[in-house]
Design an enzyme around this catalytic site. Structure first.
Site, PDB file in Angstrom:
ATOM      1  N   ASP A  40     -91.214  60.147  69.896  1.00  0.00           N
ATOM      2  CA  ASP A  40     -90.615  60.458  71.196  1.00  0.00           C
ATOM      3  C   ASP A  40     -90.214  61.929  71.276  1.00  0.00           C
ATOM      4  O   ASP A  40     -90.498  62.616  72.259  1.00  0.00           O
ATOM      5  CB  ASP A  40     -89.389  59.561  71.410  1.00  0.00           C
ATOM      6  CG  ASP A  40     -89.238  59.149  72.868  1.00  0.00           C
ATOM      7  OD1 ASP A  40     -90.222  59.233  73.616  1.00  0.00           O
ATOM      8  OD2 ASP A  40     -88.131  58.737  73.265  1.00  0.00           O
ATOM      9  N   ASP A  82     -88.044  52.467  75.611  1.00  0.00           N
ATOM     10  CA  ASP A  82     -86.619  52.667  75.386  1.00  0.00           C
ATOM     11  C   ASP A  82     -85.843  51.360  75.490  1.00  0.00           C
ATOM     12  O   ASP A  82     -84.662  51.303  75.133  1.00  0.00           O
ATOM     13  CB  ASP A  82     -86.061  53.678  76.398  1.00  0.00           C
ATOM     14  CG  ASP A  82     -86.749  55.036  76.278  1.00  0.00           C
ATOM     15  OD1 ASP A  82     -87.072  55.421  75.147  1.00  0.00           O
ATOM     16  OD2 ASP A  82     -86.970  55.690  77.309  1.00  0.00           O
TER      17      ASP A  82
END
Length: 504
Positions: A319, A398
């Site tokens: 990420d 997420d």
């Protein structure tokens, strides 16, 4: 009788020109239609002049800043450029046009046509920029969706684990549950392979977005429809009434589940057809997205805390790399992750060294990847709703990635007869989300949520296991090893049975 009025959207650059924030403070300006002339030379100005008027011109022939310079020379107050596809405000290097001071804005050509049909030829405009609310309530909505999804997904995984433990003493029940509930368990090697595949997919999407986006849309439709069915079927089967059955090829099927499958497919199809409808399609996408995340959290199993640490740590690095590092690699200096989440425009910019000019029509449809929870900002409910509304987004990853850890904590709690791991990790996820929003507001830039969610959840789970003196058991997943041992013991007790079944 008051004159008819209507709101329309225009995009302007606030760094170039300031506009009043309310309609009352805006100045009335007469609008002049010059779409039949290119306005690239002073000779293009009509004999009646354009002094103190807002002129509308077509896109093309010469640069819009050149048109603005001509309009300013003629005494115009503003230049409105009619564009077939208004996607973003005027931008570029004004060093060659530093003397241009008038308002420059882009409007949609369809809006201008509607303006003439609705208001006639004698049009007066007031241009203003409504202020944004100080607090973005979309953060609260996304926070509730995210925490609700991970908490429910983890709790659901724990319920299935509890049912498995109740059936563990009955061989037939256990085998039946294994056939009925199909899980995919992540081993450390599988985790590494999964992350590598994610990296490859991200790069492929960046370079072949124009084609792969439709593959992703098709996959999302199928997977989300199945996920929505699994979520709703689990609820419906708890309802004792309405259990009408029909027989098909020797199998009994509940009629209500047939109707449910049709409903889930219909929702996915409606979203696919109207996915670019900004007003309400986001609601269907969020419903399908929540179901998709819930189903994955319930289905994918991390067998121990070791696998959780490897998966979350690698995806955290993934990420951070695609959000913070890739801007130094890409030609346009944009983050690959942010571009893919928002949907790149394709080749919609022409760079001639000093100026960046948007083309009138993008080379590819502005399709977006359906991998995020989308919530329109509050301006959607104000006069700003006439414009393409900005949205707050949260990626499925997420939710799913920390959700897998929370699901493991819940399953471990079920085996240990407690709730401390599940509750503490869910609270830690909520704290991580709040921290993400705080940094987002302070930095005013998109953030990789896993940068804050992963440390909060992993550290919290580790501290709880350490304080309870269960770190070794928590790290190795002792409960799963015990169940595997029971399975192998059962096979050793019945070796002949398995052989007889193979012969038959």
């Amino acid at each position: 009788m008051p004159s008819p009025s209507k709101d329309y959207c225009m995009l302007y650059n606030p760094y170039w020109t300031a506009l009043p924030s309310t309609l009352e403070n805006a100045t009335s300006i007469s609008l002049m239609n010059l779409t039949t002339t290119p306005l690239c030379n002073l000779s293009d100005i009509p004999p009646d002049g354009i002094k103190n008027k807002a002129v509308v011109v077509q896109w093309g022939t010469c640069h819009f800043l050149e048109k603005a310079r001509i309009a300013q020379t003629g005494g115009a107050e503003a230049l409105l450029v009619a564009n077939n596809s208004v996607l973003f405000p005027p931008s570029g290097n004004k060093s060659e046009f530093h003397d241009v001071k008038i308002l420059i804005a882009f409007i949609n050509h369809k809006d201008f046509k509607d303006m003439k049909q609705t208001l006639g030829d004698n049009i007066t405009v007031k241009m203003y920029s409504p202020s944004w609310p100080n607090f973005d309530y979309t953060m609260v909505v996304i926070f509730v969706i995210a925490v609700f999804t991970v908490a429910l997904g983890g709790y659901w995984s724990g319920l299935i684990e509890l049912e498995s433990m109740k059936a563990v003493t009955n061989t037939e029940d256990r085998e039946m549950r294994k056939k009925k509930e199909e899980y995919f368990t992540f081993s450390p090697l599988t985790v590494v392979i999964f992350v590598v595949i994610c990296c490859i997919m991200m790069v492929l999407l960046y370079f072949f977005y124009k084609w792969l986006v439709y593959v992703m849309i098709a996959i999302f439709c199928i997977a989300s429809a199945m996920s929505l069915y699994n979520c709703l079927a689990a609820l419906i089967q708890k309802i004792p009434c309405g259990q009408c059955m029909i027989m098909c090829r020797g199998k009994s099927i509940e009629v209500r589940l047939i109707f449910l499958s049709g409903l889930c497919i219909a929702i996915a199809v409606v979203w696919a057809v109207f996915r670019n409808e900004d007003r309400w399609a986001w609601i269907l996408q969020d419903i399908l997205g929540i179901a998709f995340c819930l189903n994955l959290i319930k289905t994918l199993k991390l067998p121990n805390f070791k696998s959780c640490v490897i998966l979350l740590s690698l995806l955290l690095l993934y990420d951070v790399f695609f959000v913070f590092i890739t801007p130094f690699i890409t030609k346009n200096g944009e983050s690959i992750m942010v571009e893919l989440a928002a949907g790149p425009f394709g080749n919609n910019e022409k760079n001639d060294g000093n100026l960046v000019e948007a083309t009138a029509q993008p080379s590819a449809p502005h399709e977006k990847l359906p991998v995020v929870i989308r919530v329109p900002k509050l301006a959607y409910f104000s006069v700003m709703s006439v414009c393409l509304m900005p949205v707050s987004i949260l990626g499925f990853g997420d939710i799913i990635v920390p959700g897998l850890l929370i699901a493991y904590c819940r399953r471990f709690d079920v085996q240990a007869g407690s709730s401390i791991y599940y509750v503490s990790s869910t609270v830690a996820y909520a704290v991580g989300m709040i921290l993400t929003f705080v940094v987002l507001v302070l930095m005013k830039k998109g953030q990789p949520a896993l940068l804050y969610l992963v440390p909060c959840t992993l550290i919290t789970a580790s501290v709880v296991a350490w304080r309870r003196k269960e770190m070794k058991k928590f790290w190795k997943g002792n409960g799963y090893q015990m169940m595997d041992h029971l399975d192998s013991a059962t096979n050793e007790e019945n070796p002949v049975t398995a052989g007889e079944q193979s012969v038959q």
